[in-house]
Design a protein around this motif. Structure first.
Motif, PDB file in Angstrom:
ATOM      1  N   ILE A  52     -32.806  80.784 -44.143  1.00 14.14           N
ATOM      2  CA  ILE A  52     -32.757  81.938 -45.057  1.00 14.14           C
ATOM      3  C   ILE A  52     -32.313  81.453 -46.446  1.00 14.14           C
ATOM      4  N   ILE A  53     -33.009  81.918 -47.479  1.00 17.92           N
ATOM      5  CA  ILE A  53     -32.621  81.562 -48.848  1.00 17.92           C
ATOM      6  C   ILE A  53     -31.408  82.409 -49.220  1.00 17.92           C
ATOM      7  N   ARG A  54     -30.254  81.749 -49.448  1.00 16.77           N
ATOM      8  CA  ARG A  54     -29.051  82.491 -49.851  1.00 16.77           C
ATOM      9  C   ARG A  54     -29.137  82.883 -51.321  1.00 16.77           C
ATOM     10  N   HIS A  55     -29.453  81.896 -52.129  1.00 19.59           N
ATOM     11  CA  HIS A  55     -29.808  82.251 -53.507  1.00 19.59           C
ATOM     12  C   HIS A  55     -30.709  81.161 -54.085  1.00 19.59           C
ATOM     13  N   GLY A  60     -34.191  75.426 -57.645  1.00 20.68           N
ATOM     14  CA  GLY A  60     -33.147  75.010 -56.712  1.00 20.68           C
ATOM     15  C   GLY A  60     -32.880  76.167 -55.759  1.00 20.68           C
ATOM     16  N   LEU A  61     -32.838  75.847 -54.479  1.00 22.02           N
ATOM     17  CA  LEU A  61     -32.604  76.899 -53.482  1.00 22.02           C
ATOM     18  C   LEU A  61     -31.401  76.526 -52.608  1.00 22.02           C
ATOM     19  N   GLN A  62     -30.610  77.537 -52.275  1.00 18.26           N
ATOM     20  CA  GLN A  62     -29.555  77.357 -51.274  1.00 18.26           C
ATOM     21  C   GLN A  62     -30.101  77.968 -49.992  1.00 18.26           C
ATOM     22  N   GLU A  86     -33.036  86.275 -52.513  1.00 19.32           N
ATOM     23  CA  GLU A  86     -31.790  86.289 -51.754  1.00 19.32           C
ATOM     24  C   GLU A  86     -31.938  86.951 -50.393  1.00 19.32           C
ATOM     25  N   GLY A  87     -31.492  86.218 -49.374  1.00 16.85           N
ATOM     26  CA  GLY A  87     -31.453  86.756 -48.019  1.00 16.85           C
ATOM     27  C   GLY A  87     -32.793  86.815 -47.320  1.00 16.85           C
TER      28      GLY A  87
END
Lengths: 748, 335
Positions: B251-254, B244-246, B277-278
């Motif tokens: 940009i991948i936040r987490h 699961g990606l945010q 992250e980031g």
């Protein structure tokens, strides 16, 4: 009247289908005689050694346990080893269950618990404690290869292949060459129905045995011989069999132990095997095959060299025909083949659906694909280029071979001609798409078989033979045969099979039942018709129009009724009335269909095979190693097709099994203990629905009046031959990578 | 199987105070098999089916509580699960068969045992089944065994698909035992085998899984459950990845990643997740993440293929999640 024909050649649905889906069809583990005892077998965890101590005190404490039978307390059985040879007759020393303390394979029965309930028997079996003296063993195939041998002629029923030309020299001189070692993992038959036996001890002491077998008469002969029982004391039934694929060719240890228990306890006994126990007896042998092919650049085969090895046990010499198929099927001036077997400490490998050809045809067809590519030639064109119209190994003509037509029609149906030659050239997203093809060949055999036909006062026709319907549709095709031969509607015909007391029929196998039992039923019905007409001709109170009709040869049998003319009027006579006029309750004949003089001569002078051409499309996610079969087409040339519906079902079933062989099925031997470890359906992977695409089966017209009396060849096994190779060849076309080990699993 | 006594406790408290050597029965799809195979030999079986615990409820914080006795099928098909936690629904549907999912429960899924051939065969030594007898899987036919989290004593894979998604979702397992209630993060629920492989998880005697809480966080379309197995359906994973990606503005936040089929428990490496992250999705990033996830992997005789396949599965799954094109469990094409 619009009558739907149920004659030979029509797609009649299974006449036993209703009984099967409603549970009325009784299988071997289903009879429930009063006082039935349940037997559960304890198997050896070691591959070789002997029983040092056996303690059953705790097991005997379980309420309901009646007896625990071991080699120590078993009743008397036959003295001589040869009495234990079963119908398949594998040369060597047959395994004798509970004979002595010696352990010869992992999973060998060491005890059997008999109890009033299955649950008690199973619990007690878990409590039997056995100490073993372990002896060194080898269960590793690679190591066994160092001991490969050819049994002496007296210990073998194997006919060695015939070489031609000088294959090694021609190979050395061939401008185009390929060679490779192919490997097939051992596979287990895994029919849906596990092996089971119910022995009913009748009031007069005789045994009525219900066994899962492909040959009730073979089991009957085995039991009477091995248990020293007189022949009339044992009757074996197998009216329904939930698949067998060859595992029911030999009498398995469940039937011996059930009968031995019944003999000891004088009570009815049932023994069923668990799925893990299904991995303790027969399996398709592991195999290696070295194939070297030489050709000229124009795509003409110059040399074929095949060497094969399969495994066997230490005590029997199981041999298969794996190396001959390419030599038979391809024109090539120089060819040679050799074959040996490698012994290991396991149970004896055995016939599994198209034994020998499944291994040998598929590997050879994979090699043909390689040499076609080495010649830069379309694999279908290469095969047509090297097509043999004769049995090229024996230099014998064939009764028929419509393989060329099968290749052409199959290719057309598949759309083969649009195929780009270069591997790896069709891509869709992450998937590479490949098209592969192969041809198949299998024996078309005929064995003398007897059948009874009986017309009864209720107007019904009863057919009986000791054939087994192992799920193939034998009941249905024999009903169709009788329906046509006796011009009677199929719903007035009863078929009785699977009983050792019925007219003699060889064990079901080798795809010969349709041709052989079909011929016997046809013959019996013809003779019964003659007998009916003769009885009418001789009868006293027969109407004049019937007599006249018989004399003028215009009395006909149609739709189960005799038709004639009476003073220019059509008139009919039912079977019921006919029998009552003759004054008989029934008319009966028993006949044996044999090849006859013409057939015998034909068998000596001509070779007989079934052929096929298989086309396959796969999608391969090469990065993840995932193969999806998306199309399969099989064009089969098998003489006259008795029932296209059940025949196509046979071919499709075999193609599913071949897909398993190509991609999934592998029995994992832990050679440290000699046991196949993935002994359940969670870890022995047969294809799931998702693995199988729509499959098209075409039957190519092939008229063959010599092959068998009805022109039938049989279709139970041909679907195995070539299908796995077509899949492997399609994977090459998709990826450019040759996999020579089956199964081709993710990550390989 | 061996004889056992049976009860059907009416209350959770009664169940928790069952006799020693009790096994709790829920769907029975695993326990009954194991008893028939003489692997599990409970003196007593306490059937939990009278205890309710089959509800799926929305929580005040926006999360979901999955009853331990809700079936896998009902869970996957529940509108709130299918809508908000499609990763979980997908992982459930990737496992077993419809018939098994209709009976198997969520609590049972957490507590299922390994499918190791040697564990399943009472004739073979196995430390997990018979402590101290040795590990036959080492040096044996171990194509399906774990390459991560193994010990000298055990290399058995934890077979669940559902738990892999739960680990990616950072679910919480709620337990009730003789000493009261407690909650445990799913990632801490299963144990590494170490020297005591017979203990699969942190359950104490008498403790029962009552429910599973899913936190409110959701990944929108940026998730996937990708499972590679020996046939296209109805087989345990060779390698699987739940991701699961945010993602915001590319940009991948987490990110959350859990692996199945390769570990002795659902395999999570926070340091690998932190790498995401980031950063925008890229081949080099995903390669680094895969490498970090598989750090320390140790194949045995037959399972080196897992080590070859795992990075490819991880990277493909990361691309699927990044693109918002989760793997379908019905269309077998892997995009």
């Amino acid at each position: 009247m619009n009558v739907i024909s149920t004659n030979i050649g029509q797609s009649v649905s299974r006449i036993d289908g209703f009984a099967k889906v409603t549970g009325q069809a009784k299988y071997a583990a289903e009879p429930h005689p009063p006082g039935l005892l349940y037997g559960v077998i304890v198997n050896s965890p070691i591959a070789r050694g002997q029983i040092a101590a056996l303690r059953d005190t705790e097991a005997r404490k379980i309420p309901g346990v009646v007896e625990i039978m071991t080699h120590r307390n078993r009743p008397h059985t036959a003295l001589f080893e040869k009495s234990y040879v079963d119908g398949l007759g594998v040369p060597g020393s047959p395994y004798r269950p509970l004979h002595d303390a010696e352990i010869r394979f992992n999973g060998q029965p060491v005890a059997i618990v008999f109890a009033e309930t299955f649950e008690a028997a199973r619990e007690a079996a878990m409590l039997v404690e056995v100490d073993y003296e372990r002896w060194p063993h080898n269960a590793d195939f690679e190591a066994a290869l160092h001991q490969k041998y050819m049994p002496s002629k007296t210990r073998s029923n194997y006919v060695p292949p015939k070489s031609r030309g000088n294959a090694p020299e021609a190979y050395a001189l061939s401008p185009v060459k390929v060679e490779g070692r192919y490997h097939l993992a051992p596979e287990h038959h895994n029919p849906m129905e596990m092996h089971a036996t119910t022995v009913i001890v009748e009031d007069d002491g005789t045994f009525t045995v219900w066994d899962k077998t492909q040959g009730p008469q073979s089991v009957q002969a085995y039991l009477t011989s091995a248990l020293s029982l007189s022949g009339d004391k044992v009757r074996v039934h197998n009216p329904y069999v939930g698949g067998a694929f060859g595992s029911g060719l030999r009498a398995q240890y469940n039937v011996f132990l059930a009968a031995l228990g019944a003999k000891m306890l004088k009570r009815s006994v049932r023994v069923t095997l668990t799925r893990p126990q299904m991995f303790t007896h027969v399996f398709r042998p592991e195999a290696v095959m070295d194939i070297a092919l030489g050709a000229s650049p124009d795509g003409t085969l110059q040399s074929m060299i095949v060497e094969g090895v399969t495994d066997t046990s230490r005590f029997e010499h199981n041999m298969e025909n794996i190396v001959v198929w390419g030599l038979i099927n391809y024109k090539c001036p120089n060819a040679t083949a050799g074959y040996t077997i490698a012994p290991r400490d396991t149970y004896t490998s055995s016939d599994m659906r198209a034994p020998g050809a499944t291994t040998g045809v598929n590997f050879f067809e994979m090699a043909i694909d390689e040499i076609a590519y080495a010649c830069n030639m379309d694999p279908l064109t290469f095969r047509l280029n090297n097509y043999s119209d004769t049995d090229a190994m024996h230099d014998m003509p064939l009764t028929s071979k419509a393989l060329r037509e099968a290749m052409v029609q199959g290719a057309q149906h598949f759309g083969w001609h649009d195929r780009p030659m270069a591997p790896g050239s069709i891509r869709d997203g992450n998937e590479l798409i490949g098209w592969g093809m192969a041809t198949g060949i299998w024996d078309a055999m005929f064995s003398p078989t007897s059948a009874r036909a009986r017309l009864t006062a209720d107007g019904r026709l009863h057919i009986a033979t000791a054939a087994s319907d192992i799920g193939t549709g034998t009941y249905t095709i024999l009903a169709q045969t009788a329906s046509e031969a006796f011009s009677t509607p199929i719903d007035r015909i009863d078929i009785e099979l699977g009983d050792s007391t019925l007219p003699e029929c060889p064990t079901e196998g080798g795809s010969w039942t349709a041709a052989s039992a079909g011929a016997a039923v046809w013959l019996a019905c013809q003779i019964l018709r003659e007998k009916l007409f003769k009885a009418l001709a001789k009868g006293k109170n027969i109407p004049a129009w019937v007599k006249q009709g018989l004399e003028q040869d215009n009395l006909t049998l149609e739709d189960g009724i005799l038709h004639g003319m009476n003073e220019n009027q059509k008139i009919v006579l039912s079977f019921q009335d006919a029998l009552s006029l003759i004054g008989q309750d029934a008319l009966e004949v028993e006949e044996t269909a044999k090849p006859g003089l013409r057939g015998t001569i034909s068998q000596m002078r001509k070779a007989r095979f079934t052929h096929s051409a298989v086309f396959c499309e796969v999608r391969v996610d090469q990065e993840l190693g995932i193969v999806r079969i998306t199309r399969l087409v099989n064009a089969v040339a098998a003489g006259r097709i008795m029932n296209p519906k059940t025949a196509a079902s046979q071919v499709r079933g075999a193609m599913v099994m071949a897909a398993g062989m190509a991609l999934h099925e592998e029995s994992l031997m832990d050679e440290r203990v000699g046991r196949f470890m993935n002994h359940n359906f969670a870890e022995y992977h047969i294809p799931a629905h998702a693995d199988i695409p729509d499959m098209d089966v075409l039957f190519v017209e092939e008229k063959d009046s010599e092959i068998s009396p009805l022109g039938v060849k049989g279709v139970g096994e041909i679907g195995m031959c070539g299908t796995a190779a077509a899949i492997a060849n399609a994977i090459f076309h998709a990826t450019g990578h040759r996999h020579r080990n089956l199964p081709i699993s993710p990550g390989s | 199987m061996r004889r056992f006594s049976y009860s059907r406790p009416a209350t959770l408290d009664e169940a928790c105070h069952s006799a020693e050597h009790t096994r709790f029965l829920a769907g029975g799809t695993n326990l009954i098999d194991l008893m028939k195979s003489d692997v599990e030999r409970p003196a007593h079986v306490a059937d939990l089916k009278a205890l309710g615990m089959h509800h799926i409820d929305e929580q005040p914080d926006g999360g979901l509580r999955l009853g331990a006795l809700a079936t896998n099928a009902d869970t996957a098909a529940h509108p709130l699960v299918a809508d908000r936690y499609p990763l979980l629904a997908s992982a459930i549907l990737a496992g077993a068969s419809p018939q098994i999912r209709n009976v198997a429960t969520n609590g049972g899924n957490l507590n299922q045992r390994t499918r190791c051939h040697y564990f399943y065969d009472p004739d073979m030594p196995c430390n997990k089944r018979s402590p101290g007898t040795g590990c036959s899987a080492r040096g044996g036919r171990n194509r399906i065994m774990a390459i991560l989290g193994t010990s000298d004593a055990c290399i058995a894979t934890f077979p669940s698909d559902m738990c892999v998604a739960l680990a990616a979702l950072k679910a919480t397992v709620n337990l009730t035992g003789p000493e009261g209630e407690r909650s445990v993060p799913i990632r801490d629920y299963h144990r590494l085998p170490g020297e005591t492989p017979w203990r699969d998880n942190i359950l104490r005697p008498g403790e029962i899984v009552t429910s599973i809480d899913l936190p409110p966080a959701s990944f929108g379309p940026h998730h996937t459950y990708l499972k590679i197995r020996d046939r296209l359906s109805f087989a345990f994973a060779i390698v699987s990845a739940a991701i699961g990606l945010q993602i915001e503005d590319g940009i991948i936040r987490h990110g959350r990643i859990a692996l199945g089929g390769v570990g002795t428990k659902p395999w999570c490496v926070p340091a690998a997740e932190a790498l995401l992250e980031g950063k925008p999705p890229s081949h080099s990033l995903f390669r680094d993440v895969a490498e970090r996830l598989l750090q320390g992997a140790m194949p045995d005789r037959d399972n080196a293929a897992k080590l070859r396949l795992a990075p490819r599965v991880i990277e493909r799954a990361l691309w699927q999640a990044s693109a918002g094109t989760p793997q379908s469990q019905t269309d077998k094409t892997i995009r």
